[in-house]
Design a protein around this motif. Structure first.
Motif, PDB file in Angstrom:
ATOM      1  N   LEU A 199      56.959 -29.007  36.747  1.00  0.00           N
ATOM      2  CA  LEU A 199      56.045 -28.046  36.787  1.00  0.00           C
ATOM      3  C   LEU A 199      56.636 -26.416  35.984  1.00  0.00           C
ATOM      4  O   LEU A 199      56.077 -26.345  35.006  1.00  0.00           O
ATOM      5  CB  LEU A 199      55.306 -27.442  37.796  1.00  0.00           C
ATOM      6  CG  LEU A 199      54.617 -29.048  38.501  1.00  0.00           C
ATOM      7  CD1 LEU A 199      53.801 -27.858  39.709  1.00  0.00           C
ATOM      8  CD2 LEU A 199      52.931 -28.728  37.450  1.00  0.00           C
ATOM      9  N   ALA A 252      56.911 -26.989  32.199  1.00  0.00           N
ATOM     10  CA  ALA A 252      55.575 -27.751  31.133  1.00  0.00           C
ATOM     11  C   ALA A 252      55.139 -26.740  30.081  1.00  0.00           C
ATOM     12  O   ALA A 252      55.014 -27.779  28.933  1.00  0.00           O
ATOM     13  CB  ALA A 252      54.632 -27.173  32.317  1.00  0.00           C
ATOM     14  N   TYR A 271      55.256 -28.465  26.871  1.00  0.00           N
ATOM     15  CA  TYR A 271      54.813 -29.088  25.309  1.00  0.00           C
ATOM     16  C   TYR A 271      55.240 -28.970  24.729  1.00  0.00           C
ATOM     17  O   TYR A 271      54.651 -29.119  23.136  1.00  0.00           O
ATOM     18  CB  TYR A 271      52.898 -28.214  25.954  1.00  0.00           C
ATOM     19  CG  TYR A 271      51.619 -28.443  25.491  1.00  0.00           C
ATOM     20  CD1 TYR A 271      50.882 -28.711  25.118  1.00  0.00           C
ATOM     21  CD2 TYR A 271      51.515 -27.739  23.553  1.00  0.00           C
ATOM     22  CE1 TYR A 271      49.736 -29.489  25.328  1.00  0.00           C
ATOM     23  CE2 TYR A 271      50.547 -27.628  23.420  1.00  0.00           C
ATOM     24  CZ  TYR A 271      49.248 -28.614  23.630  1.00  0.00           C
ATOM     25  OH  TYR A 271      48.762 -28.799  22.986  1.00  0.00           O
ATOM     26  N   PRO A 329      49.256 -27.841  29.853  1.00  0.00           N
ATOM     27  CA  PRO A 329      50.969 -28.663  29.594  1.00  0.00           C
ATOM     28  C   PRO A 329      50.898 -28.879  31.362  1.00  0.00           C
ATOM     29  O   PRO A 329      51.422 -29.321  31.651  1.00  0.00           O
ATOM     30  CB  PRO A 329      50.918 -26.782  29.659  1.00  0.00           C
ATOM     31  CG  PRO A 329      50.101 -25.687  28.999  1.00  0.00           C
ATOM     32  CD  PRO A 329      49.444 -26.407  29.545  1.00  0.00           C
ATOM     33  N   LEU A 330      49.907 -28.316  31.846  1.00  0.00           N
ATOM     34  CA  LEU A 330      50.188 -28.931  33.156  1.00  0.00           C
ATOM     35  C   LEU A 330      49.917 -30.567  33.521  1.00  0.00           C
ATOM     36  O   LEU A 330      50.161 -31.596  34.288  1.00  0.00           O
ATOM     37  CB  LEU A 330      48.696 -28.223  34.932  1.00  0.00           C
ATOM     38  CG  LEU A 330      48.952 -29.112  36.485  1.00  0.00           C
ATOM     39  CD1 LEU A 330      50.399 -29.077  36.710  1.00  0.00           C
ATOM     40  CD2 LEU A 330      47.443 -28.578  36.798  1.00  0.00           C
ATOM     41  N   ALA A 351      52.913 -32.273  32.153  1.00  0.00           N
ATOM     42  CA  ALA A 351      53.863 -32.582  32.436  1.00  0.00           C
ATOM     43  C   ALA A 351      52.996 -34.012  33.767  1.00  0.00           C
ATOM     44  O   ALA A 351      54.270 -34.725  34.288  1.00  0.00           O
ATOM     45  CB  ALA A 351      53.534 -31.583  34.107  1.00  0.00           C
TER      46      ALA A 351
END
Length: 252
Positions: free
Chosen positions: A40, A43, A47, A76-77, A80
């Protein structure tokens, strides 16, 4: 032993298997979550790394955009999470293997272990092939054919969906040797039949590539040709399997 006692033992065994399955699934989910928590903080960097094949082919000063309010956070989350899932695949498969292995015969274990390992390795190779070779070629083509006056500014969410779809397509298509070996092991086909169907496999590879890849000849060829080569690898692996001496058919 009475019939009631026999049924009681069978029910107890079934419940114990369910409990073990639950524990294995919880361990697999926990592994994915732990990797996700570790990723996280990185992240956004992940990306940025994923977007390099596109960013490097955008016009001077070109950028990506976010058309939804929450996209800069959620995209991005989401990436991840999928990276964590891909990274934890070996451990997840190990939990599956540990659950089913006690009920397998020795020769089944000898076949299942290399199949599991090779399937994971081939999936990773397929994703790496897509990232390092296919994506740069696709985006170079897409940005060069854009009409004059059209600014190429892809949405970050749609870009992620496109790349994940391409990773999944290449990862699964690189499993061709594993599929062929399993078909031969199950007695559905023989290596001779696979070799005789080579021309149909080539046509099928290009048809699959036309469906799974963007509508340019280069990316389609870059998927179809490896599939044809992997088909030959699968035939070689199937022939090796049929020549291997039979093992004792009893649980290990």
């Amino acid at each position: 032993m009475s019939e009631a006692e026999h049924e009681g033992e069978g029910e107890a065994s079934f419940i114990s298997h369910l409990v073990e399955l639950r524990e294995r699934l919880l361990k697999a989910v926990a592994a994915v979550m732990l990797v996700l928590l570790a990723l996280l903080p990185f992240a956004n960097k992940l990306y940025g790394w994923l977007a390099l094949p596109l960013i490097s082919h955008l016009p001077q000063g070109g950028t990506m955009i976010a058309t939804e309010v929450a996209s800069p956070f959620l995209t991005p989350l989401k990436l991840a999470f999928f990276v964590a899932l891909f990274a934890a695949i070996p451990f997840v498969l190990y939990q599956l293997w540990a659950f089913v292995a006690p009920g397998l015969y020795r020769h089944e274990k000898r076949l299942a272990v290399p199949i599991l390992i090779s399937s994971v390795v081939l999936f990773y190779i397929g994703c790496a092939f897509a990232y390092f070779l296919v994506l740069p070629a696709v985006f170079a083509f897409m940005t060069n054919v854009a009409p004059a006056g059209v600014a190429v500014t892809p949405d970050i969410g749609r870009y992620l969906d496109f790349v994940l779809m391409l990773f999944l397509a290449f990862g699964l298509c690189f499993e061709v040797p594993v599929v062929l070996v399993i078909l031969v092991a199950l007695g559905i086909v023989t290596p001779a039949q696979l070799a005789g169907s080579r021309r149909y496999a080539i046509v099928g590879a290009f048809a699959i590539a036309a469906v799974l890849t963007p509508p340019d000849v280069l990316s389609q060829t870059m998927l179809a040709v490896p599939m044809c080569l992997l088909y030959e690898v699968g035939i070689l692996g199937a022939r090796f399997l049929t020549r291997a001496p039979p093992a004792a058919d009893r649980p290990a």
